[in-house]
Design a protein around this motif. Structure first.
Motif, PDB file in Angstrom:
ATOM      1  N   LEU A 240     100.738 -88.297  12.443  1.00  0.00           N
ATOM      2  CA  LEU A 240     100.641 -87.103  11.612  1.00  0.00           C
ATOM      3  C   LEU A 240     101.220 -85.864  12.298  1.00  0.00           C
ATOM      4  CD1 LEU A 240      97.166 -87.549   9.894  1.00  0.00           C
ATOM      5  CD2 LEU A 240      99.415 -88.433   9.239  1.00  0.00           C
ATOM      6  N   GLU A 241     101.601 -85.982  13.571  1.00  0.00           N
ATOM      7  CA  GLU A 241     102.323 -84.882  14.199  1.00  0.00           C
ATOM      8  C   GLU A 241     103.656 -84.670  13.488  1.00  0.00           C
ATOM      9  OE1 GLU A 241     104.234 -83.419  18.478  1.00  0.00           O
ATOM     10  OE2 GLU A 241     103.170 -85.333  18.355  1.00  0.00           O
ATOM     11  N   ALA A 242     104.348 -85.754  13.175  1.00  0.00           N
ATOM     12  CA  ALA A 242     105.606 -85.637  12.431  1.00  0.00           C
ATOM     13  C   ALA A 242     105.347 -85.137  11.019  1.00  0.00           C
ATOM     14  CB  ALA A 242     106.327 -86.984  12.399  1.00  0.00           C
ATOM     15  N   LEU A 243     104.218 -85.512  10.441  1.00  0.00           N
ATOM     16  CA  LEU A 243     103.861 -84.985   9.128  1.00  0.00           C
ATOM     17  C   LEU A 243     103.679 -83.475   9.198  1.00  0.00           C
ATOM     18  CD1 LEU A 243     103.075 -85.548   6.161  1.00  0.00           C
ATOM     19  CD2 LEU A 243     100.712 -85.764   6.942  1.00  0.00           C
ATOM     20  N   ALA A 244     103.048 -82.980  10.265  1.00  0.00           N
ATOM     21  CA  ALA A 244     102.884 -81.538  10.448  1.00  0.00           C
ATOM     22  C   ALA A 244     104.239 -80.849  10.548  1.00  0.00           C
ATOM     23  CB  ALA A 244     102.042 -81.263  11.689  1.00  0.00           C
ATOM     24  N   ARG A 245     105.181 -81.478  11.232  1.00  0.00           N
ATOM     25  CA  ARG A 245     106.512 -80.896  11.371  1.00  0.00           C
ATOM     26  C   ARG A 245     107.221 -80.855  10.019  1.00  0.00           C
ATOM     27  NH1 ARG A 245     109.468 -84.064  16.034  1.00  0.00           N
ATOM     28  NH2 ARG A 245     110.991 -82.372  15.812  1.00  0.00           N
ATOM     29  N   GLU A 246     107.056 -81.901   9.225  1.00  0.00           N
ATOM     30  CA  GLU A 246     107.644 -81.912   7.894  1.00  0.00           C
ATOM     31  C   GLU A 246     106.997 -80.849   7.007  1.00  0.00           C
ATOM     32  OE1 GLU A 246     109.384 -82.678   4.187  1.00  0.00           O
ATOM     33  OE2 GLU A 246     110.076 -82.920   6.251  1.00  0.00           O
ATOM     34  N   ALA A 247     105.673 -80.698   7.092  1.00  0.00           N
ATOM     35  CA  ALA A 247     104.975 -79.688   6.295  1.00  0.00           C
ATOM     36  C   ALA A 247     105.465 -78.290   6.656  1.00  0.00           C
ATOM     37  CB  ALA A 247     103.470 -79.806   6.517  1.00  0.00           C
ATOM     38  N   ALA A 248     105.634 -78.045   7.960  1.00  0.00           N
ATOM     39  CA  ALA A 248     106.128 -76.743   8.395  1.00  0.00           C
ATOM     40  C   ALA A 248     107.550 -76.503   7.902  1.00  0.00           C
ATOM     41  CB  ALA A 248     106.066 -76.648   9.919  1.00  0.00           C
ATOM     42  N   LEU A 249     108.376 -77.546   7.946  1.00  0.00           N
ATOM     43  CA  LEU A 249     109.753 -77.405   7.485  1.00  0.00           C
ATOM     44  C   LEU A 249     109.809 -77.046   6.004  1.00  0.00           C
ATOM     45  CD1 LEU A 249     112.800 -77.630   7.971  1.00  0.00           C
ATOM     46  CD2 LEU A 249     112.607 -80.092   7.517  1.00  0.00           C
ATOM     47  N   LYS A 250     108.906 -77.618   5.196  1.00  0.00           N
ATOM     48  CA  LYS A 250     108.906 -77.300   3.772  1.00  0.00           C
ATOM     49  C   LYS A 250     108.666 -75.814   3.541  1.00  0.00           C
ATOM     50  CE  LYS A 250     110.624 -80.041   2.348  1.00  0.00           C
ATOM     51  NZ  LYS A 250     110.938 -81.023   3.309  1.00  0.00           N
ATOM     52  N   VAL A 251     107.736 -75.226   4.295  1.00  0.00           N
ATOM     53  CA  VAL A 251     107.475 -73.795   4.149  1.00  0.00           C
ATOM     54  C   VAL A 251     108.693 -72.983   4.577  1.00  0.00           C
ATOM     55  CG1 VAL A 251     106.045 -71.860   4.915  1.00  0.00           C
ATOM     56  CG2 VAL A 251     104.985 -74.065   4.435  1.00  0.00           C
ATOM     57  N   LEU A 252     109.283 -73.340   5.713  1.00  0.00           N
ATOM     58  CA  LEU A 252     110.467 -72.624   6.189  1.00  0.00           C
ATOM     59  C   LEU A 252     111.597 -72.694   5.166  1.00  0.00           C
ATOM     60  CD1 LEU A 252     110.588 -73.687   9.948  1.00  0.00           C
ATOM     61  CD2 LEU A 252     110.221 -71.370   9.077  1.00  0.00           C
ATOM     62  N   GLU A 253     111.843 -73.897   4.637  1.00  0.00           N
ATOM     63  CA  GLU A 253     112.939 -74.089   3.689  1.00  0.00           C
ATOM     64  C   GLU A 253     112.714 -73.294   2.409  1.00  0.00           C
ATOM     65  OE1 GLU A 253     114.670 -78.554   4.594  1.00  0.00           O
ATOM     66  OE2 GLU A 253     112.930 -78.361   3.263  1.00  0.00           O
ATOM     67  N   LEU A 254     111.561 -73.491   1.787  1.00  0.00           N
ATOM     68  CA  LEU A 254     111.369 -72.948   0.447  1.00  0.00           C
ATOM     69  C   LEU A 254     111.103 -71.448   0.452  1.00  0.00           C
ATOM     70  CD1 LEU A 254     109.470 -75.791  -1.443  1.00  0.00           C
ATOM     71  CD2 LEU A 254     111.899 -75.290  -1.304  1.00  0.00           C
ATOM     72  N   THR A 255     110.706 -70.890   1.587  1.00  0.00           N
ATOM     73  CA  THR A 255     110.579 -69.435   1.662  1.00  0.00           C
ATOM     74  C   THR A 255     111.790 -68.799   2.338  1.00  0.00           C
ATOM     75  OG1 THR A 255     109.415 -69.379   3.806  1.00  0.00           O
ATOM     76  CG2 THR A 255     108.058 -69.655   1.810  1.00  0.00           C
ATOM     77  N   GLY A 256     112.819 -69.574   2.589  1.00  0.00           N
ATOM     78  CA  GLY A 256     114.019 -69.045   3.209  1.00  0.00           C
ATOM     79  C   GLY A 256     113.755 -68.441   4.574  1.00  0.00           C
ATOM     80  N   GLY A 257     112.728 -68.972   5.268  1.00  0.00           N
ATOM     81  CA  GLY A 257     112.396 -68.474   6.591  1.00  0.00           C
ATOM     82  C   GLY A 257     111.568 -67.203   6.590  1.00  0.00           C
ATOM     83  N   ARG A 258     111.193 -66.703   5.424  1.00  0.00           N
ATOM     84  CA  ARG A 258     110.405 -65.470   5.370  1.00  0.00           C
ATOM     85  C   ARG A 258     108.969 -65.708   5.824  1.00  0.00           C
ATOM     86  NH1 ARG A 258     111.706 -62.971  -0.463  1.00  0.00           N
ATOM     87  NH2 ARG A 258     110.018 -61.554   0.169  1.00  0.00           N
ATOM     88  N   VAL A 259     108.487 -66.925   5.685  1.00  0.00           N
ATOM     89  CA  VAL A 259     107.189 -67.303   6.254  1.00  0.00           C
ATOM     90  C   VAL A 259     107.475 -68.190   7.458  1.00  0.00           C
ATOM     91  CG1 VAL A 259     105.007 -68.508   5.887  1.00  0.00           C
ATOM     92  CG2 VAL A 259     106.004 -67.140   4.035  1.00  0.00           C
ATOM     93  N   LEU A 260     107.026 -67.782   8.614  1.00  0.00           N
ATOM     94  CA  LEU A 260     107.223 -68.573   9.829  1.00  0.00           C
ATOM     95  C   LEU A 260     106.236 -69.724   9.828  1.00  0.00           C
ATOM     96  CD1 LEU A 260     108.541 -68.924  12.627  1.00  0.00           C
ATOM     97  CD2 LEU A 260     106.708 -67.483  13.548  1.00  0.00           C
ATOM     98  N   ALA A 261     106.718 -70.927  10.029  1.00  0.00           N
ATOM     99  CA  ALA A 261     105.855 -72.103  10.040  1.00  0.00           C
ATOM    100  C   ALA A 261     106.069 -72.888  11.327  1.00  0.00           C
ATOM    101  CB  ALA A 261     106.134 -72.989   8.823  1.00  0.00           C
ATOM    102  N   LEU A 262     104.988 -73.267  11.964  1.00  0.00           N
ATOM    103  CA  LEU A 262     105.007 -73.998  13.221  1.00  0.00           C
ATOM    104  C   LEU A 262     104.185 -75.270  13.082  1.00  0.00           C
ATOM    105  CD1 LEU A 262     104.283 -70.947  15.554  1.00  0.00           C
ATOM    106  CD2 LEU A 262     106.522 -71.904  14.985  1.00  0.00           C
TER     107      LEU A 262
END
Length: 385
Positions: A240-262
């Motif tokens: 689920l570490e990789a799942l966390a990375r995928e979840a963070a990437l979704k936020v970064l992508e769909l907010t155009g980087g306006r929300v920082l996700a780690l």
């Protein structure tokens, strides 16, 4: 904005997110279709794999870039634990830059490639690289696009098996959603050691649970997305570490980087990354189904809630006595974490969609200026050797 929008496609059309909303919502249907497709392809799959996985000298490399690489990370250890063959995940973005670290000419290798489009430069180049540098190489391409380069180039080759996902899983939106979960579940199903009927039934069971979770969580996710957190931290352990990375990437992508996700692990988070917390941070723990993992997760949840530094701390995962206020929980089949990962991913996907809309963006195309593209562009493949 209405907090319960996922099923409301006309509203999402107005907001520029109809494809993304539809492709998140269709996942239970895709998993059911996947079960039917894999059941029909069983003989072809078994004939291609043969006895290779029972050979300790066999190497299996799961690969992909970005979200597809996270699929590889989520499935590899689970599959490696079931077979004598050596199974590992290597992103194409590492395989291409440092092939000497990963490839041996005399080591039989099965390259399993994940690709939504099947046409990204790295995916195609990774196949060419392994074919050139490994004497006994075979290729299993798990892709959503029958017209993509992976599917096209594998036609008629005895060393290649192409597994096509249900056609609708080839997401039209920018972000990978139903494509990712379909390819992930396909890999787990193909390489599991359980009898085929049991593997197929798991897909049907997960689809039923996903339907219920989407309905149960929709309004709460919409309400959560209205809070103006400027950063989101996803935590997950093991696969689920990789799942966390995928979840963070979704936020970064769909907010155009306006929300920082780690992303990080529950234990690793204390080793420095905890310093990112402030009163504008949302923390989301993606919970394991394994009792030992859950104890470590609960320790950190209690600590973070007690500290009161983060604006909000919640979790997503199997229902249990340790559920907290505001957690997103669901009854779940008795399965290992990689199998359950697509179920828990529904919440981060929906959150990223809703957060994008709340910021006034267009989720289907959060980069209208073309700085980031649905199929990666601008990659030069340099020769090796």
């Amino acid at each position: 904005m209405d907090a319960s929008l996922l099923p409301d496609l006309p509203t999402w059309q107005r907001l520029g997110g109809a494809y993304t909303a539809e492709e998140i919502a269709q996942q239970p249907r895709m998993w059911t279709a996947l079960a039917q497709g894999l059941d029909a392809a069983q003989a072809r799959i078994d004939a291609f794999l043969g006895e290779a996985l029972r050979q300790p000298g066999q190497r299996v490399i799961f690969t992909g870039a970005g979200s597809s690489g996270f699929i590889a990370e989520m499935v590899a250890d689970q599959i490696n634990a079931q077979w004598p063959a050596e199974v590992r995940a290597i992103h194409t973005t590492s395989l291409l830059t440092h092939p000497a670290l990963y490839l041996q000419r005399d080591r039989p290798t099965l390259l399993v490639s994940f690709g939504r489009s099947g046409s990204s430069p790295e995916s195609v180049a990774a196949v060419d690289l392994v074919r050139a540098q490994v004497d006994h190489a075979r290729f299993l391409d798990i892709t959503c696009n029958a017209d993509g380069e992976l599917a096209r180039r594998g036609q008629g080759r005895s060393d290649t098996l192409s597994l096509l996902m249900p056609p609708a899983s080839c997401d039209r939106a920018f972000a990978m959603t139903s494509s990712l979960s379909s390819m992930l579940l396909a890999a787990l199903s193909v390489f599991d050691t359980a009898p085929w009927p049991q593997r197929v039934q798991r897909l049907h069971d997960l689809a039923a649970h996903a339907d219920r979770a989407l309905q149960a969580w929709d309004a709460a996710v919409g309400a959560l997305a209205q809070a103006a957190y400027s950063r989101v931290i996803y935590l997950g352990s093991g696969p689920l570490e990789a799942l966390a990375r995928e979840a963070a990437l979704k936020v970064l992508e769909l907010t155009g980087g306006r929300v920082l996700a780690l992303a990080n692990t529950p234990l690793g988070f204390r080793h420095g990354p905890k310093s990112t917390l402030d009163n504008d941070t949302l923390v989301v723990m993606l919970r394991s189904a394994q009792p030992l993992s859950r104890r470590y997760e609960q320790d950190l949840l209690d600590e973070l809630r007690g500290d009161g530094i983060a604006a909000r701390v919640i979790s997503v995962g199997p229902d249990g006595d340790d559920r907290g206020d505001g957690d997103f929980v669901s009854a779940a089949p008795d399965l290992a974490d990689p199998w359950l990962a697509p179920l828990w991913l529904l919440m981060p996907q929906c959150y990223a969609l809703q957060r994008s809309a709340a910021l006034g963006m267009t989720p289907d195309n959060p980069f209208p200026d073309g700085t980031v593209n649905r199929v990666v562009q601008g990659v030069t493949i340099h020769p090796h050797g």
